[in-house]
Design a protein around this motif. Structure first.
Motif, PDB file in Angstrom:
ATOM      1  N   ASN A 186      -6.936   1.099  -2.875  1.00 58.35           N
ATOM      2  CA  ASN A 186      -5.888   0.210  -3.224  1.00 58.35           C
ATOM      3  C   ASN A 186      -5.638  -1.043  -2.378  1.00 58.35           C
ATOM      4  N   GLU A 243      -2.455  10.427  -5.910  1.00 59.09           N
ATOM      5  CA  GLU A 243      -3.663   9.622  -5.274  1.00 59.09           C
ATOM      6  C   GLU A 243      -3.892  10.068  -3.956  1.00 59.09           C
ATOM      7  N   ARG A 266      -5.838   5.253  -2.026  1.00 61.93           N
ATOM      8  CA  ARG A 266      -5.019   4.572  -1.260  1.00 61.93           C
ATOM      9  C   ARG A 266      -5.581   3.301  -0.216  1.00 61.93           C
ATOM     10  N   THR A 296       0.715  -1.042   0.013  1.00 59.59           N
ATOM     11  CA  THR A 296      -0.146   0.098   0.038  1.00 59.59           C
ATOM     12  C   THR A 296       0.866   1.260   0.012  1.00 59.59           C
TER      13      THR A 296
END
Length: 994
Positions: free
Chosen positions: A978, A970, A975, A961
């Motif tokens: 993700n 981002e 995040r 991450t």
């Protein structure tokens, strides 16, 4: 707000979405993010509050462009919206901006739960309907009295409607009896002329309405798509006006005209119905009457008459054998011959009028202009003329057969009781009409569209029979039921009234409405006798009892008035009074309908006031509040939706309040299960993508109007309040209107009937954005006349083609608020599903995904599928990929969905675990429970915060991450997605983790 003087032109869906992107400052190609809060009453509001606090503590709320809410999620979503907009309250806020960051601190900071903080204030109204519960508390009594008052006011409109219905049926019955008792030649001629014109118009309309003659004769290659598609032949409204209404005139005129020919009015009358004479219907079988009064040689008609009298005798006390005056004298055994002029008059007229209609239709077909290629116009005319000529013999035969059935019915009616003619006569005439078309299609061999003609005529006959049969059944309930109630004691009638009303109300409310609108979703359970069947039977019994009582009361009132005017009134005197009562009741219903605001005097207004106090009031600073000392309501708690996104910094959390646009009729058969469409209320526009703008045919492109011009004609705060569109409190209440006569996919005609009578209406009737209304009509907060809306509710019929539409709980279409976010092609979506789902069937999620796939072409796929019936999700939630198709000039795109749901995770705080141990329904307590205690509210809030924290922590711990090569542009929200995506892809399937 600008001055709207002319009609407001609706905007399309594309125009509205473009305006929203502009308000959010989105660049070309940039995808918005969305936070969806589901429905579920106070349970959902408390759980979603915990989720909001977890997101706010990490300053993530400012990364969501949209805040999409439904029902209970809308309670807390509107609280957040009011909290942000409240920063602009007061005279010194003219130059300030409404900061999302300050709202995050207010929700999740240490001061939020202290006295004066917004979360602390929310706890005052966890039981928002009655903050001080108890059977004898002032809050409870006030709610009961408000319901009783509003129900009574609704009945001010409904009762005259029922009296009009009963009075119309009674007028028809007593007029038939009056004609039998004393002939009135001018009136008979008038009735015969009116009914004959009705038959002529109906037959003429049906001949020209069949597809063989109403559809154009163009080759399929020359039918232009969009121009003529879907417009061939008369529509349902035209058929009702041209065929159904005229044929009803004939069906009900024939028994009245035949009455003087076949009924002895001196023997058979309706005094028993109106209570104007002591003698009533013979309550005993003919064998109980004096033998001298019976004919020596009964024939078939007399045996049938006796059978009917014996069948209804069980409802009456038997008349004493020693009292011949209590039994009606027997019918006159002398019968007219089958060739008598009185017997042949109506059948002969029927044949003549049918042939005249056929001739007129032939002349029209011969002279009309045919839309075809120039060289083929005369060919088309010649073919239609040929078909008419070949169809003449079948039509004549069908007319004779129909007339024969009419003749037989009139001949059989001789000597029968007046009730036979009144209650069965119209149905017999309708059957004769059905037989005519049946024989015609059976004998006709030449047709341009034979299959379509047969389908069309069958549907037409079904419509005729349904209408006439319904009228005859209602007449039987009113007339026969009223006649037999005359022999009942007052206590028996009171028992019938009390028992019928109680059974109807309880069975409808407990047995079906609550079960469907609020029940826990899960695997269906079977039982020997389904609860829905019991509920429906109870409602039918209730409706019949109600109609009997109203009909009997109307008849007795008519009889009393007639007796006052004349000591021993005859049938003609009763007819005059009955007609006057019917007209007066109809006029009163229309006048009261225009006088009474349907939305104001319903439970919607009661519900709204308490929601505003419970969820919008706590969002305001204590120093700015000035509630009424007696009621504790503060009108300034509410605000206009149009002002809910003013000077927002950053422009995030754009509120989208989801409601259901009910369509229980006029829907696409492919979507018959839904019975509703999505309708959104935002600070910019109100409307639905499923609406067609007036005058537009073909595919719906949506119809939206400016929010500041929509449904806001009432002042909210006093003299200086500017009506600036619908209020936030009203929008929030409609979005949470779970109990309504029309409830989307929960809708039921029988349930709607009882819920309307008992004023169980939390939704609202608001202007139709697609109807092309003027500015004054569009800003109305309710229908100009409540009567059409009430009748639509009463019959369970709602549509989107009238000037007003019925809006209810957004959960009646999509309980997650996800559907509209998929329409907006959002990139990152967090969906919080706090709906009642004790069986973990995931009905709301599956429905939203299915609808989006069908309507929008959007595909939602979970890499790690959710297991239905599994009562725990993984700590990071459920992750899905979204694929948006290339559509409307936009290229294919992708998105991601993170789905959260209440479950009992590991490591619960002791107080939450104790609640789960005590109450097996936790965390899915019934949505019907809107009376939460402080501990109930806190347990759900803590659970929501724990599940959201677990998701955020799991995403942060996900491998890779924090990789250095990650795009620095981002956001933290990206995040998190993700991390959740990595967990969904890399973990092997296994048991859920807490």
């Amino acid at each position: 707000m600008s001055n709207w003087t002319g009609p407001v032109r609706p905007l399309s869906t594309r125009q509205v979405l473009r305006a929203e992107r502009s308000a959010l400052g989105l660049e070309a190609g940039e995808q918005p993010n969305a936070l969806c809060l589901s429905g579920g009453g106070v349970r959902s509001a408390a759980f979603c509050l915990g989720v909001l606090q977890a997101l706010a503590a990490r300053e993530l709320l400012g990364e969501f462009h949209y805040l999409s809410t439904v029902s209970g999620g809308g309670y807390i979503g509107s609280f957040l919206t009011r909290l942000i907009a409240g920063q602009l309250d007061g005279p010194g806020a003219a130059e300030l901006a409404a900061s999302v960051g300050l709202a995050e601190t207010a929700v999740s900071g240490p001061a939020s739960d202290r006295p004066g903080g917004p979360v602390h204030a929310l706890r005052r109204f966890t039981s928002f309907l009655a903050p001080n519960p108890g059977l004898l508390s002032l809050d409870t009594l006030t709610g009961i009295l408000l319901w009783l008052r509003n129900t009574l006011i609704n009945w001010f409109v409904l009762l005259p409607v029922f009296v009009t219905l009963a009075g119309g049926l009674l007028t028809y019955a007593v007029l038939t009896s009056a004609l039998a008792s004393q002939r009135h030649i001018p009136l008979e001629i008038l009735l015969l002329a009116g009914g004959g014109l009705g038959l002529l118009a109906a037959v003429y309309g049906s001949i020209l309405g069949v597809p063989s003659h109403s559809h154009p004769d163009l080759p399929a290659s020359e039918i232009r798509p969009g121009a003529s598609a879907g417009t061939f032949g008369p529509d349902a409204r035209q058929i009702r006006a041209r065929i159904i209404v005229p044929i009803l005139l004939w069906c009900f005129a024939v028994p009245m005209v035949a009455a003087p020919q076949v009924i002895d009015g001196a023997v058979h009358d309706l005094h028993a119905v109106f209570g104007t004479r002591a003698t009533a219907i013979c309550a005993a079988p003919p064998s109980a009457c004096p033998k001298a009064a019976r004919p020596a040689e009964p024939d078939l008609a007399q045996i049938a008459a006796r059978a009917v009298v014996a069948a209804v005798a069980e409802m009456r006390k038997p008349c004493p054998v020693a009292s011949p005056a209590a039994c009606a004298p027997p019918p006159d055994p002398r019968r007219k011959g089958p060739d008598d002029v009185g017997i042949l008059l109506v059948p002969g007229l029927s044949v003549a009028l049918c042939l005249l209609a056929y001739g007129l239709a032939f002349l029209w077909v011969s002279g009309r202009r045919y839309v075809a290629r120039e060289a083929e116009g005369e060919i088309a005319r010649a073919e239609h003329v040929r078909l008419f000529r070949k169809g003449l013999i079948p039509f004549v035969a069908s007319a004779l057969v129909s007339a024969g059935l009419l003749w037989w019915g009139i001949w059989l009616a001789q000597g029968l009781d007046i009730y036979w003619l009144v209650l069965v006569g119209p149905l017999w005439v309708a059957l004769a009409e059905t037989l005519r078309t049946t024989v015609f299609v059976a004998l006709r061999h030449a047709a341009l569209r034979g299959d379509l003609d047969r389908e069309w005529l069958a549907r037409l006959n079904g419509t005729k029979l349904i209408v006439v049969l319904t009228a005859c059944l209602a007449g039987a309930i009113v007339v026969i039921g009223g006649a037999h109630l005359s022999a009942w004691s007052e206590s028996a009638i009171a028992a019938l009234a009390g028992g019928g009303i109680a059974s109807g109300g309880l069975v409808a409310w407990i047995g079906r409405s609550v079960m469907t609108a609020f029940a826990a979703r899960g695997p269906e359970k079977t039982s020997p006798v389904p609860l829905a069947v019991i509920a429906n039977l109870g409602i039918v019994a209730f409706g019949a009892a109600l109609l009997v009582l109203i009909g009997h009361g109307t008849a007795i009132a008519i009889g009393r008035v007639a007796s006052l005017l004349r000591p021993d009134p005859g049938m003609w005197a009763i007819t005059g009074v009955s007609l006057l009562v019917t007209l007066a009741a109809a006029g009163l219903a229309g006048w009261l309908g225009r006088l009474i605001n349907l939305n104001r005097f319903s439970m919607h207004a009661v519900y709204r006031n308490r929601l505003i106090r419970g969820f919008l009031g706590p969002a305001r600073r204590p120093a700015s509040k000035h509630p009424d000392r007696f009621t504790d309501f503060d009108p300034l708690d509410n605000m206009r939706v149009a002002d809910a996104f003013t000077r927002r910094s950053p422009p995030r959390l754009f509120p989208v309040i989801n409601v259901a646009l009910n369509r229980t009729r006029g829907f696409d058969p492919a979507q018959a299960e839904r019975k509703a469409d999505s309708f959104t209320i935002t600070p910019l526009h109100c409307g639905s993508a499923s609406l067609r703008r007036v005058g537009r045919k073909g595919v719906a492109r949506g119809a939206y109007v400016p929010t500041e011009a929509y449904a806001g004609d009432e002042r909210q705060t006093g003299l200086y309040d500017v009506p600036k569109g619908i209020s936030l409190g009203t929008a929030m209440t409609i979005s949470g209107a779970a109990a309504s006569p029309n409830m989307g996919y929960h809708s039921s005609t029988l349930i709607a009937f009882v819920m309307t009578l008992f004023n169980v209406r939390l939704g609202a009737w608001l202007p139709n954005p697609g109807a092309g209304l003027s500015a004054d009509e569009l800003k109305r907060g309710g229908p100009r006349n409540a009567l059409p809306a009430l009748l639509s509710e009463l019959t369970g019929r709602s549509s989107d083609d009238g000037p007003f539409v019925y809006l209810s709980d957004g959960g009646h279409f999509d309980n997650l608020g996800l559907y509209e976010m998929l329409r907006r092609r959002c990139g990152l979506i967090v969906a919080v599903d706090a709906g009642q789902d004790q069986g973990y069937a995931y009905e709301d999620l599956s429905r939203a995904i299915q609808y989006a796939g069908i309507d929008l072409g959007v595909a939602v796929e979970f890499p790690r599928p959710i297991k239905v019936d599994e009562k725990r999700l993984r700590c990071e939630g459920a992750f899905a990929r979204i694929t948006y198709p290339a559509r409307d000039g936009r290229s294919e795109a992708e998105g991601r969905l993170l789905y959260l749901k209440p479950y009992l995770s590991d490591g619960l705080p002791v107080e939450v675990a104790a609640c789960a141990a005590r109450r097996k329904t936790f965390p899915h307590d019934p949505t019907l429970n809107q009376f939460f205690t402080e501990s109930d509210f806190e347990n759900y809030r803590r659970l929501g915060a724990l599940i959201a924290d677990a998701m955020l922590a799991a995403a942060a711990r996900a491998p890779d991450t924090l990789d250095d090569v990650m795009d620095p542009a981002e956001t933290d929200l990206a995040r998190i997605f993700n991390g959740v995506e990595i967990l969904a892809e890399r973990r092997q399937p296994g048991p859920a983790a807490g």
